[in-house]
Scaffold this active site. Structure first.
Site, mmCIF file in Angstrom:
data_model
loop_
_atom_site.group_PDB
_atom_site.id
_atom_site.type_symbol
_atom_site.label_atom_id
_atom_site.label_comp_id
_atom_site.label_asym_id
_atom_site.label_seq_id
_atom_site.Cartn_x
_atom_site.Cartn_y
_atom_site.Cartn_z
ATOM 1 N N GLU A 175 38.227 19.495 -73.939
ATOM 2 C CA GLU A 175 38.643 20.657 -73.328
ATOM 3 C C GLU A 175 39.299 21.561 -74.228
ATOM 4 O OE1 GLU A 175 41.319 22.966 -70.748
ATOM 5 O OE2 GLU A 175 42.333 21.032 -70.794
ATOM 6 N N CYS A 228 46.383 26.193 -70.693
ATOM 7 C CA CYS A 228 44.728 26.639 -71.263
ATOM 8 C C CYS A 228 44.516 26.959 -70.117
ATOM 9 C CB CYS A 228 43.817 25.527 -71.347
ATOM 10 S SG CYS A 228 44.243 24.429 -70.145
#
Length: 485
Positions: A258, A292
Site C-alpha cells: 500500500e 496517501c
C-alpha cells in the site's frame, strides 16, 4: 519494569519492544520527538538483527499452535483488544498527538478506527469459510467431490508507516490474528508508540508464545523483514521507492504493497458547492495532508470555477494552525522539519514555473501553512508527485471526459473523488478511472475499515480491509473425495 501510571497528556519515560509476546526493556536507543515542540518525548528499545532473527524463529515455532487456535479463541483475543483500546482511548489519542503531531480531533478519530478495525476482525475471525465444489464436469470425474477450506499462510512480516501509527498497524495485526498467522511487525521509527501500546494489550491475551513480536529497528537493520524465507507474506505500507525495492528483494513470498497517491477530485457543474468545499477541505488538509489519499488535485467545471475558488480560498485561510493538542487546531506540524522544507521547496518551484499561490505555503520549522496553488505546470513536483502535506492544486475543465483523462494522467492510482449528481457520469468514472476506488459525492480521502482498499500503478498491489487482508493471509487447501461406483 512495572506499568507506569500516566496522565492523558504523558508518555511513559521509556518503552520496550515486544519479543515473543513479552516486553523487553533492552535499551533506550530510539529517541521519539514531540513533533510540535521538537523536544524529546520518550525513548524506545530498538531491536538489532539478532533480535529480529530470534523473533522470526519464535514466529515460525508458534505457527503450529496458531493453526490449532480455534476461531472463537481468536475472536476472544481480538475482543480483549477492543476493550483495552476503549479503556486507554485518551492515552492512545494523546500519544498520537505527541509522536505524530496529529491534531487531537484527528487522533481521536484514528483511535476510533483502531477500535473499529479490531471489531471487524473479531467478526470476520469466525466466518473464514470454504466451499463444496462440483467436480463432475465430465464422465471421468463421476463420483468425485471437491471441497476447500482456508488455512493460515504462516508467519507474516509487517512494516507500517508513520502517518497512521495505530490504524495502519491494526490493518496488519488484526487480520493476522483473525486468520491464525503469527507475525513480526516493524513500526515506523518516528512513531513507534502506538504499535507498542497495541503490543502491551496483546501481551495480556492467550496468544501462543512467539505469536507476535513488535520490533522498532533501523531501516538498515531490517533486511530480514524482507528477505527471510521463514516469512510467508510481506505486507508493507509506505513510500513507492521503498515498497518496490522490498518487493524485488522478497524472494518467493507474496507481497502486499500500500504505497503512495496523488488523489484527484472532480467537481462537476451540478455539484452542491458548499458540501463539496467542506468535504474537500477535510480531504486535502486533515492531519496536515499527510495521507496517501489526501486530496491533491482538484478539477472544477469552468462554470463554477470562480465561485468555488473564492469560497475555497476563504475557508482554507481560516483554518487554525498550531498546537495539535488543542481542540481548535486543524493543521498541526508535518512529521519533520525536513519534510516541511521539501514541500516548501516544491511549492516555490511551482510558483517559479508560473503557478499562482492563492494562500499559505509559509514554513516555520515543521509547520507549513495550508497552501492552494492554481495554474501549476503539469510536470511540477507538487502536481506530478505525492505532496504528502498541506497543499492542493486547483484547475478548471470544460469537458467531463477530458477531466477523467486528466485524473488518469498520473503515475499513481489509489482513490479518486467525483462530485456529480449524474448517475451515468458516476458509472463512467467507475468504469474508466485507473484507481483502486472511486468515491462518488465525497473525497478520495474517505475510508471505512471493512472496505477493500488499495491501489494500482505506483500505488501498490493487493487490498487491505479485514476480509481482503485475510484472503492474502490464508491459502486454499483442497480435498478431493472419490466415491467408488
Amino acid at each position: 519494569m512495572p506499568k507506569q501510571e500516566l496522565s492523558k497528556h504523558e508518555l511513559a519515560k521509556a518503552y520496550p519492544y515486544y519479543l515473543a509476546n513479552k516486553a523487553v526493556y533492552a535499551n533506550e536507543d530510539l529517541e521519539v520527538i514531540n513533533k510540535y515542540t521538537q523536544q524529546l518525548a520518550t525513548k524506545v528499545a530498538m531491536a538489532d538483527a539478532a533480535v529480529i532473527d530470534k523473533a522470526i524463529e519464535y514466529a515460525e515455532k508458534a505457527q503450529s499452535a496458531m493453526n490449532k487456535l480455534p476461531p472463537y479463541k481468536r475472536q476472544a483475543i481480538l475482543e480483549h483488544c477492543v476493550e483495552g483500546f476503549k479503556k486507554r482511548f485518551n492515552e492512545l489519542a494523546h500519544s498520537l498527538c505527541i509522536e505524530a503531531g496529529k491534531p487531537i480531533k484527528d487522533a481521536k478519530g484514528e483511535v476510533t478506527r483502531l477500535i473499529d478495525t479490531f471489531k471487524i476482525a473479531a467478526e470476520e475471525s469466525v466466518r473464514i469459510n470454504g466451499e463444496v465444489t462440483n467436480l463432475e464436469i465430465a464422465e471421468r470425474a463421476k463420483g468425485y467431490t471437491g471441497m476447500y477450506k482456508r488455512v493460515p499462510i504462516g508467519p507474516c512480516s509487517f512494516i507500517s508507516p508513520f502517518n497512521f501509527p495505530l490504524n495502519l498497524a491494526a490493518h496488519k495485526i488484526a487480520p493476522a490474528i483473525a486468520a491464525g498467522c503469527s507475525f513480526v511487525l516493524k513500526p515506523a521509527s518516528r512513531t513507534p508508540i502506538g504499535a507498542l501500546i497495541i503490543g502491551e494489550i496483546l501481551a495480556e491475551t492467550d496468544l501462543p508464545e512467539g505469536a507476535f513480536s513488535i520490533l522498532p529497528c533501523s531501516r538498515d537493520g531490517a533486511d530480514l523483514f524482507t528477505t527471510d524465507e521463514r516469512f510467508k507474506l510481506l505486507s508493507f505500507t509506505g513510500s513507492p521507492d521503498v515498497g518496490w525495492k522490498l518487493k524485488a528483494n522478497a524472494g518467493k513470498k507474496p507481497v502486499v504493497l500500500e504505497l503512495g497517491g496523488n488523489a484527484a477530485c472532480v467537481v462537476d457543474e451540478d455539484a452542491d458547492l458548499e458540501d463539496a468545499i467542506e468535504r474537500i477541505i477535510f480531504g486535502a488538509y486533515y492531519q496536515s495532508g499527510q495521507s496517501c489519499i489526501s486530496v491533491q488535485r482538484i478539477l472544477i467545471h469552468e462554470s463554477i470555477y470562480d465561485e468555488f475558488k473564492s469560497r475555497y480560498v476563504e475557508k482554507v485561510k481560516a483554518l487554525v494552525h498550531g498546537d495539535p493538542s488543542s481542540e481548535d487546531t486543524f493543521i498541526g506540524p508535518m512529521i519533520s522539519e525536513g519534510e516541511a522544507k521539501r514541500l516548501e521547496k516544491w511549492i516555490d518551484n511551482a510558483v517559479k514555473a508560473g503557478a499562482n499561490s492563492l494562500c499559505g505555503g509559509k514554513r516555520d520549522g515543521a509547520m507549513l501553512t495550508a497552501c492552494i496553488l492554481e495554474n501549476v505546470p503539469k510536470n511540477c513536483e507538487v502536481n506530478a508527485e505525492e505532496a504528502f502535506g498541506p497543499v492542493s492544486v486547483i484547475s478548471k475543465f470544460s469537458d467531463y471526459d477530458e477531466a477523467l483523462k486528466r485524473v488518469n494522467d498520473s503515475q499513481f492510482g489509489l482513490q479518486a473523488g467525483i462530485f456529480t449528481r449524474d448517475i451515468y457520469k458516476a458509472h463512467k468514472a467507475w468504469d474508466e478511472l485507473h484507481v483502486g476506488g472511486v468515491v462518488i459525492g465525497d473525497v478520495p480521502s474517505w475510508r471505512v475499515d471493512n472496505m477493500p482498499y488499495g491501489g494500482v500503478k505506483e500505488s501498490g498491489l493487493g487490498r487491505e480491509g479485514i476480509r481482503y487482508a485475510i484472503e492474502d493471509m490464508t491459502e486454499i487447501r483442497l480435498m478431493v473425495l472419490r466415491t467408488p461406483q
